[in-house]
Scaffold this motif. Structure first.
Motif, short mmCIF file in Angstrom:
data_model
loop_
_atom_site.label_atom_id
_atom_site.label_comp_id
_atom_site.label_asym_id
_atom_site.label_seq_id
_atom_site.Cartn_x
_atom_site.Cartn_y
_atom_site.Cartn_z
N ALA A 268 0.81 -1.22 0.00
CA ALA A 268 0.00 0.00 0.00
C ALA A 268 0.84 1.27 0.00
CB ALA A 268 -0.95 0.00 1.20
N TYR A 269 1.97 1.27 0.71
CA TYR A 269 2.75 2.50 0.87
C TYR A 269 3.35 3.01 -0.43
CZ TYR A 269 7.08 -0.25 0.56
OH TYR A 269 8.10 -1.05 0.11
N ALA A 270 3.42 2.15 -1.48
CA ALA A 270 4.08 2.54 -2.73
C ALA A 270 3.11 2.73 -3.88
CB ALA A 270 5.13 1.50 -3.11
N THR A 271 1.81 2.78 -3.60
CA THR A 271 0.81 2.89 -4.66
C THR A 271 -0.15 4.05 -4.40
OG1 THR A 271 -0.74 1.40 -3.54
CG2 THR A 271 0.89 0.39 -5.00
N SER A 272 -0.72 4.58 -5.48
CA SER A 272 -1.66 5.69 -5.32
C SER A 272 -2.92 5.24 -4.61
CB SER A 272 -2.01 6.30 -6.69
OG SER A 272 -2.63 5.34 -7.53
N GLU B 115 6.48 -3.33 5.84
CA GLU B 115 7.92 -3.13 5.70
C GLU B 115 8.13 -2.11 4.59
OE1 GLU B 115 10.19 -6.65 5.21
OE2 GLU B 115 9.05 -7.79 6.70
N LEU B 116 8.56 -0.91 4.96
CA LEU B 116 8.70 0.17 3.98
C LEU B 116 10.04 0.02 3.25
CD1 LEU B 116 7.30 3.19 6.05
CD2 LEU B 116 6.08 1.43 4.77
N GLN B 117 10.06 -0.85 2.28
CA GLN B 117 11.28 -1.12 1.53
C GLN B 117 11.39 -0.19 0.32
OE1 GLN B 117 10.89 -5.27 0.53
NE2 GLN B 117 11.54 -5.95 2.55
N ARG B 118 12.61 0.14 -0.05
CA ARG B 118 12.83 1.00 -1.20
C ARG B 118 12.71 0.18 -2.48
NH1 ARG B 118 14.38 5.90 -1.58
NH2 ARG B 118 15.06 5.98 0.60
N LEU B 119 11.61 0.40 -3.21
CA LEU B 119 11.36 -0.34 -4.44
C LEU B 119 11.96 0.36 -5.66
CD1 LEU B 119 7.65 -1.31 -3.72
CD2 LEU B 119 9.72 -2.61 -3.22
N THR B 120 12.00 1.69 -5.60
CA THR B 120 12.67 2.50 -6.62
C THR B 120 13.34 3.66 -5.90
OG1 THR B 120 10.93 4.16 -7.07
CG2 THR B 120 10.72 2.02 -8.17
N SER B 121 14.02 4.51 -6.65
CA SER B 121 14.67 5.67 -6.03
C SER B 121 13.65 6.70 -5.55
CB SER B 121 15.63 6.33 -7.04
OG SER B 121 14.92 6.76 -8.19
N GLN C 187 6.23 6.86 -9.80
CA GLN C 187 7.32 5.89 -9.94
C GLN C 187 7.84 5.38 -8.59
OE1 GLN C 187 9.94 6.92 -13.50
NE2 GLN C 187 9.24 8.98 -12.90
N GLU C 188 6.96 5.24 -7.62
CA GLU C 188 7.36 4.70 -6.32
C GLU C 188 7.30 3.18 -6.29
OE1 GLU C 188 5.88 6.50 -2.75
OE2 GLU C 188 5.44 8.39 -3.78
N LEU C 189 6.37 2.60 -7.05
CA LEU C 189 6.25 1.15 -7.10
C LEU C 189 7.16 0.55 -8.15
CD1 LEU C 189 4.73 -1.43 -6.17
CD2 LEU C 189 3.06 -0.96 -7.99
#
Length: 264
Positions: free
Chosen positions: A139-143, A165-171, A197-199
């Motif tokens: 959820a944290y990386a999607t609109s 787990e708030l992992q870095r999926l992109t820069s 471009q977060e996901l």
């Protein structure tokens, strides 16, 4: 895998069997016995028994070393989704929205730390992973995730942070709880979320909340596009208005739909 308090009714073997199924995902479509044991916290012997039982039932396949889910596991999700009116209500509105903006659109709900797609109209494939009803993303990386998280109260958001787990999926991914909380406050104020471009690199999407008759956010609707063909400003100017209109039409239809349509 286990919590400290369980009722007398609790069937531990069922919990463990479901944990084995959940060990598989988009990032881990094939797992060895050791992988499953490590992911679930089971012993190798226990993991082997559960995996082979799932093979016997047709939910898992194996080549002797690697295990993977079969399409039959979708029955577990579709049984739930088919009992909901939300996908049926949303589908014609998604078709109208996609035709208007000429991009893919979807509806999802929040389940644990993920969003789960319950309805979708695909115009073109812009992600490396194929998206279908039942697909899950963090959820944290999607609109849509931002919209759904923005609808939580403080206690609900605190519970979310405990399991996510708030992992870095992109820069571009927000990995700080403070940064995510600030973004959600902005989403709450403006009434929609744009994730750039977060996901996945190149994926730009915008989402709006779908509320029930009590004003609670029960789902989210989005439009996604490729960053190379649709600038941020164009997304905001040309996609947000029809997106908000679609969300309002879905809400209006849900307001007169049976009660199960408003489950979220």
């Amino acid at each position: 895998m286990e919590s400290t308090e369980r009722g007398a009714h609790h069937v531990q073997s069922l919990e463990r069997g479901l944990a084995v199924i959940r060990a598989f995902g988009a990032g881990a479509p094939e797992l060895t016995l050791s992988d499953v044991a490590r992911s679930t916290g089971l012993t190798r012997a226990a993991a082997r028994r559960f995996l082979l039982t799932l093979v016997d039932l047709g939910y898992v396949r194996t080549d002797g070393k690697y295990f993977s889910l079969t399409a039959r596991v979708l029955e577990l999700g579709y049984a739930f989704l088919s009992s909901m009116t939300l996908p049926e209500v949303a589908q014609p509105h998604l078709e109208r929205l996609s035709a208007e903006v000429r991009e893919s659109s979807s509806v999802s709900v929040l389940e644990g730390a993920d969003i789960v797609y319950v309805a979708r109209v695909a115009v073109s494939r812009i992600m490396t992973v194929s998206i279908n009803v039942g697909t899950r993303f963090p959820a944290y990386a999607t609109s849509m995730g931002h919209v759904l998280l923005a609808g939580l109260d403080d206690e609900g958001f605190a519970r979310y942070l405990e399991q996510a787990e708030l992992q870095r999926l992109t820069s571009h991914t927000l990995t700080s709880p403070a940064a995510l909380r600030a973004e959600l406050a902005a989403v709450r104020q403006q009434g929609w979320a744009l994730v750039d471009q977060e996901l996945e690199e190149g994926l730009r999407s915008v989402a709006a909340p779908i509320r029930d008759r009590q004003g609670r956010v029960v789902a989210a609707v989005n439009v996604s596009t490729h960053a190379s063909r649709t600038p941020r400003e164009t997304v905001i100017e040309e996609m947000v208005p029809p997106l908000l209109a679609a969300a309002k039409r879905i809400e209006d239809d849900l307001a007169v739909a049976p009660a199960q349509a408003r489950r979220g």
